[in-house]
Design an enzyme around this catalytic site. Structure first.
Site, short mmCIF file in Angstrom:
data_model
loop_
_atom_site.label_atom_id
_atom_site.label_comp_id
_atom_site.label_asym_id
_atom_site.label_seq_id
_atom_site.Cartn_x
_atom_site.Cartn_y
_atom_site.Cartn_z
N GLY A 60 28.66 15.70 54.76
CA GLY A 60 27.67 16.76 54.55
C GLY A 60 28.14 18.12 55.02
O GLY A 60 29.31 18.32 55.30
N LEU A 79 28.17 20.74 53.07
CA LEU A 79 29.15 20.82 52.00
C LEU A 79 29.60 22.25 51.71
O LEU A 79 28.82 23.19 51.86
CB LEU A 79 28.57 20.20 50.72
CG LEU A 79 28.11 18.75 50.86
CD1 LEU A 79 27.59 18.23 49.53
CD2 LEU A 79 29.23 17.86 51.39
N HIS A 131 34.44 20.24 49.23
CA HIS A 131 33.76 19.00 48.83
C HIS A 131 33.36 19.07 47.34
O HIS A 131 33.50 18.08 46.61
CB HIS A 131 32.45 18.82 49.62
CG HIS A 131 32.61 18.74 51.10
ND1 HIS A 131 32.26 19.75 51.94
CD2 HIS A 131 33.07 17.74 51.89
CE1 HIS A 131 32.46 19.39 53.20
NE2 HIS A 131 32.97 18.18 53.21
N GLN A 147 43.14 16.43 49.99
CA GLN A 147 44.43 16.47 50.68
C GLN A 147 44.31 17.14 52.05
O GLN A 147 45.12 16.92 52.94
CB GLN A 147 45.48 17.23 49.84
CG GLN A 147 46.88 17.05 50.42
CD GLN A 147 47.89 18.04 49.89
OE1 GLN A 147 47.97 18.25 48.68
NE2 GLN A 147 48.68 18.63 50.78
N GLN A 151 44.25 10.84 56.47
CA GLN A 151 43.15 9.99 55.99
C GLN A 151 43.48 9.42 54.61
O GLN A 151 43.22 8.25 54.33
CB GLN A 151 41.88 10.83 55.95
CG GLN A 151 40.69 10.14 55.31
CD GLN A 151 39.42 10.92 55.53
OE1 GLN A 151 38.82 10.84 56.59
NE2 GLN A 151 38.99 11.68 54.55
N SER A 173 33.94 22.12 57.36
CA SER A 173 32.60 22.28 57.96
C SER A 173 32.73 22.83 59.38
O SER A 173 31.84 23.50 59.88
CB SER A 173 31.87 20.94 57.98
OG SER A 173 31.90 20.35 56.70
P1 AMP Z 1 34.24 15.50 55.33
O1 AMP Z 1 32.83 15.85 54.98
O2 AMP Z 1 34.89 16.48 56.25
O3 AMP Z 1 34.39 14.06 55.77
O4 AMP Z 1 35.07 15.61 53.97
C1 AMP Z 1 34.71 14.83 52.84
C2 AMP Z 1 35.81 14.90 51.83
O5 AMP Z 1 36.03 16.26 51.43
C3 AMP Z 1 37.15 14.40 52.38
O6 AMP Z 1 37.82 13.66 51.37
C4 AMP Z 1 37.87 15.67 52.70
O7 AMP Z 1 39.29 15.55 52.67
C5 AMP Z 1 37.39 16.58 51.57
N1 AMP Z 1 37.57 17.98 51.94
C6 AMP Z 1 37.13 18.59 53.06
N2 AMP Z 1 37.55 19.87 53.10
C7 AMP Z 1 38.26 20.07 51.96
C8 AMP Z 1 38.96 21.19 51.41
N3 AMP Z 1 39.01 22.38 52.03
N4 AMP Z 1 39.59 21.03 50.22
C9 AMP Z 1 39.56 19.83 49.58
N5 AMP Z 1 38.91 18.75 50.04
C10 AMP Z 1 38.28 18.86 51.22
#
Ligand code: AMP
Length: 282
Positions: free
Chosen positions: A29, A31, A35, A146, A151, A184
Site C-alpha cells: 500500500g 501506492l 506500484h 526491479q 526480492q 513509500s
Molecule cells: P511494496 O509496497 O514496497 O512492497 O512494493 C510492492 C511492489 O512494487 C514490489 O514488487 C516493489 O518492487 C514494487 N515497487 C516499489 N517501488 C517501485 C518503483 N519505484 N518502481 C518499480 N516498482 C516498484
C-alpha cells in the site's frame, strides 16, 4: 473493482472463468507510480488484475517501522481503480496469520547476503506471504519491481523450487525526475535528506558508467561508489555491492553482467536502490 478481505470471495471470483488469465500485483500500500506501473503492465497482459494491499508484519524486524509504515487506503483504491484493477485483496493479520499459524517458507542461500544480512528475518516473511498470495489468487503472472532486486531473485528461486505454476514479470524501477527511486519510505525524508537521497542513483549510475567505460575490477568499483556515498554528509552506508545478478555473490572481476546495489540510511530511514549492467546492452 471489487475490494474484499474475504478469502471465499477471492476464490469465487478467481474461478468464475477458469480459463481467464490473472495478473497479481502484491503491495504494502501507500501506492505511487512505481506500484501503478506494475498494475498497468498486468492490465495490458491479463484478462483480470488482482492487487493486494497488506503490510505484512513477518517481514519487519521488531526494531523496524511496522507501526509507522505509511497507509492511505482510500487513495490506494482510487489509484488502483484508475489503473484498471479488477480485484483488491485487503486482508488483516487475523486473516493472513490466524491463531495457530506455524508454517513458513524459507529460501536459503540467496537470502543470506545484502538485505538478508542486514535484515535477517525479512525474506522469510516475504516468501511466506507471497507463497500464501500465490496460493490464494493462483495468478497466471505475478508482477514485481526491479527496485527490490534481491526480492525478485529470492522469489524466482522460490517459484522454481516449489513449482509455482506462474510467470514472474519483473518491471523497471520508476524514478523521480532527479533519479531517486520511488518508495513509500521516501515520505520519511526531510527536505535536506530528500535532496541528499539522490546520492543512491547518482552512485549506481557512476558505477554503470565505469563498467561501460571498461572497468572490470569489482573492488575498485565498490571503493569508488563507497567514496561517493561517504561524500554525502547525511548518508550512512549500510552496504554497497557488485554482485552476480542471479546468485548475488560478490564479484571479484566483472565478466559480462553485474547488479550494483546499495542500502543507505538517512537518520532512521533506510533506502535501497540497484542498477543492472549487461555487457550486451552497453
Ligand atoms: P511494496 O509496497 O514496497 O512492497 O512494493 C510492492 C511492489 O512494487 C514490489 O514488487 C516493489 O518492487 C514494487 N515497487 C516499489 N517501488 C517501485 C518503483 N519505484 N518502481 C518499480 N516498482 C516498484
Amino acid at each position: 473493482m471489487k475490494v474484499t478481505n474475504n478469502i471465499q470471495d477471492i476464490r469465487h471470483m478467481r474461478w468464475q472463468q477458469p480459463a481467464a488469465t490473472w495478473g497479481l500485483v502484491p503491495t504494502m500500500g501507500f501506492l505511487h507510480e512505481g506500484h501503478i506501473s506494475l498494475v498497468r503492465r498486468a492490465r495490458a497482459e491479463n484478462d483480470f488484475v488482482a492487487a493486494t494491499i497488506y503490510v505484512n508484519p513477518t517481514q519487519f524486524a521488531p526494531t523496524e517501522d511496522l507501526s509507522t509504515y505509511p497507509r492511505d487506503l482510500p487513495h490506494d483504491l482510487a489509484l488502483l481503480e484508475a489503473a484498471g484493477a479488477d480485484l483488491v485483496f485487503t486482508p488483516d493479520d487475523s486473516i493472513m496469520y490466524p491463531a495457530g499459524f506455524q508454517t513458513y517458507v524459507t529460501v536459503e542461500e540467496v537470502t543470506r547476503v545484502l538485505e538478508g544480512a542486514s535484515r535477517p528475518t525479512h525474506f522469510r516473511g516475504v516468501t511466506t506471504i507471497v507463497a500464501k498470495l500465490f496460493n490464494l489468487i493462483q495468478p497466471t503472472r505475478a508482477y514485481f519491481g526491479q527496485k527490490d532486486y534481491q526480492q525478485t531473485a529470492v522469489l524466482r528461486q522460490m517459484v522454481t523450487d516449489l513449482n509455482f505454476n506462474l510467470d514472474m514479470i519483473i518491471c523497471p524501477t520508476v524514478r523521480e525526475a532527479d533519479g531517486l527511486a520511488m518508495s513509500s519510505r521516501n515520505k520519511y525524508l526531510d527536505p535536506a535528506q530528500r535532496a541528499g537521497a539522490t546520492v543512491l542513483s547518482r552512485t549506481l549510475a557512476a558505477g554503470v558508467a565505469a563498467l561501460q567505460a571498461g572497468e572490470r575490477d569489482a573492488n575498485r568499483l565498490r571503493a569508488m561508489m563507497q567514496a561517493m556515498i561517504a561524500a554525502e554528509p547525511l548518508a550512512r552506508l549500510d552496504y554497497i555491492s557488485v554482485a552476480h545478478p542471479r546468485t548475488l555473490a560478490e564479484l571479484v572481476e566483472v565478466a559480462d553482467e553485474a547488479v550494483l546495489s546499495t542500502a543507505v540510511f538517512f537518520h532512521r530511514t533506510r533506502l535501497i536502490d540497484n542498477m543492472l549492467w549487461q555487457e550486451s546492452q552497453s
